[in-house]
Write an enzyme that holds these catalytic residues in place. Structure first.
Site, PDB file in Angstrom:
ATOM      1  N   LYS A   1       0.839  -1.196   0.000  1.00 25.35           N
ATOM      2  CA  LYS A   1       0.000   0.000   0.000  1.00 25.35           C
ATOM      3  C   LYS A   1       0.877   1.251   0.000  1.00 25.35           C
ATOM      4  CE  LYS A   1      -3.719  -2.020   2.875  1.00 25.35           C
ATOM      5  NZ  LYS A   1      -4.882  -1.831   1.996  1.00 25.35           N
TER       6      LYS A   1
ATOM      7  N   ARG B   1     -10.026 -11.797   2.616  1.00 25.12           N
ATOM      8  CA  ARG B   1     -10.874 -12.908   2.165  1.00 25.12           C
ATOM      9  C   ARG B   1     -10.148 -14.245   2.293  1.00 25.12           C
ATOM     10  NH1 ARG B   1     -11.257 -10.044  -3.563  1.00 25.12           N
ATOM     11  NH2 ARG B   1     -11.021  -8.327  -2.087  1.00 25.12           N
TER      12      ARG B   1
END
Length: 438
Positions: A211, A285
């Site tokens: 990020k 996830r």
């Protein structure tokens, strides 16, 4: 009124508009003992929360909600606006309508979740998250009703929980899976009525799909799902939950090292599903897949997961709403009503079985995302579609909360910076209502 009480700033609800000298349509104005709030007739809860925020900005640390007109929802809206990341107390609730005890319970559970979410990731390691969540539930639950199992490090891989292990193996602090059993009947033959699954990424660098600084700065909040379902279970227990419930927290740090998982890796899950990694920043996830399979093993008819899962959900619903996904539409309809009853803004986003196919891979059954920024169009629905591969009965009895409203990067007119606790009341209400009906 005692002298001690009189010394505390008194906050009352006005029945008339503020005097013109305090400004046009002023929300608050001073009184001899403190301040009075002039609520908007159109949006009383939002204006009450805004008043709480305004009074916190004045530097007031302790106050009493005094006089009449203080419904439970109005008091809670004020509390949410008044509290900030450094202070979760200071509000003496009004018991005119008999709601003070319930509000104290709410504050206790929200304070736990907010403190956990706002905590520095250096302090809150994956194991610390699991251990503190267990300790909190044990302090809430009656003695002898809680047992737990904590699986960590290489034991995760040995037990087949490859998603949590792969995401967390790049950190020197090991990943962990907490399976906590709240069993109020103290009867191991009693069936499990519900399972709660929380994403517990205590810090998310993005891994090799790293990020940028502005996206990473607040990633201590990426365990917000774990804190939310833990607090929701605690709140339900305080409100009389008498059914057996399993709490499953998927805890890891997503960091870069020579031992971190990489783009192009393939994870084979317990249910045989193979997943190609095309984005190491789509890690939530991956850990939730293990948690959902663990929940499935309990045979619980109700499975609820919560996660700060996708930026796409925030793009879709903004920072005031949580996003809800379900393949079980009757359950989703009821869940939305429970959330509305609790005054927690929740919006359902699309999910169909075909969303499982929206992240194709030539090398595995599916990829964990699409190799484009943000996962591409429909990213939140595609993430939910990925999760639906790991729940039983074609999704019957399963709800997925993408917690877009769980954290604010900066303060605004209604919220302090940091964790909000949004979602706790909704999930507790769903848990109580649906297990009572089962």
């Amino acid at each position: 009124m005692s002298n001690a009480t009189a010394e505390i700033v008194q906050i009352s609800i006005a029945t008339a508009k503020a005097a013109a000298k305090w400004g046009n349509n002023a929300l608050i104005s001073p009184t001899a003992l403190g301040y009075q709030i002039h609520l908007s007739a159109n949006e009383p809860l939002r204006s009450m929360q805004k008043a709480g925020r305004s009074l916190d900005n004045l530097g007031i640390c302790q106050l009493q909600l005094a006089g009449s007109g203080w419904s439970k929802d109005l008091q809670w809206a004020f509390y949410q606006g008044f509290c900030n990341a450094k202070r979760h107390d200071g509000v003496a609730f009004n018991n005119e309508q008999g709601a003070a005890e319930q509000l104290v319970q709410l504050a206790q559970c929200f304070s736990f979740a907010k403190k956990m979410i706002n905590e520095t990731p250096e302090v809150l390691s994956p194991l610390a998250l699991a251990e503190q969540a267990e300790t909190f539930i044990r302090t809430i639950a009656p003695e002898g009703t809680v047992s737990s199992e904590l699986i960590s490090a290489e034991e995760l891989a040995n037990a087949g929980w490859h998603g949590i292990y792969q995401v967390g193996r790049g950190s020197s602090r090991p990943p962990a899976l907490l399976v906590l059993d709240f069993n109020p009947g103290k009867d191991n033959s009693q069936s499990v009525a519900a399972a709660l699954v929380g994403k517990g990424i205590t810090f998310d660098s993005g891994g090799y799909s790293i990020k940028p600084t502005e996206g990473m700065a607040t990633m201590k909040c990426d365990m917000g799902g774990a804190a939310t379902v833990t607090a929701a279970l605690a709140l339900a227990i305080l409100q009389g939950l008498n059914q057996r419930v399993k709490l499953i927290l998927c805890c890891a740090e997503n960091l870069i090292s020579g031992h971190a998982y990489k783009l192009g890796d393939i994870i084979t899950y317990k249910n045989g599903t193979t997943v190609e990694i095309v984005n190491t920043d789509a890690e939530g996830r991956l850990v939730l897949a293990d948690g959902l399979m663990c929940a499935s093993e309990t045979k619980a008819p109700l499975i609820i997961d919560a996660a700060t899962l996708t930026g796409a959900a925030m793009v879709a619903v903004g920072g005031e709403y949580n996003a809800l996904f379900a393949l079980d539409q009757p359950l989703a309809t009821r869940a939305l009503q429970y959330a509305a009853n609790e005054q927690e803004a929740t919006w359902q986003l699309p999910l169909q079985k075909w969303h499982q196919q929206q992240c194709p891979s030539p090398y595995a059954d599916t990829a964990n995302s699409r190799p484009v920024k943000g996962g591409g169009a429909g990213g939140a629905s595609n993430a939910a579609g990925f999760l639906s591969r790991f729940v039983p009965n074609d999704g019957k009895g399963w709800l997925h909360f993408d917690l877009a409203a769980a954290f604010n990067n900066s303060a605004n007119g209604y919220w302090a910076a940091g964790a909000t606790g949004q979602g706790i009341r909704s999930i507790a209400a769903i848990l109580l209502a649906e297990t009572a009906a089962s």
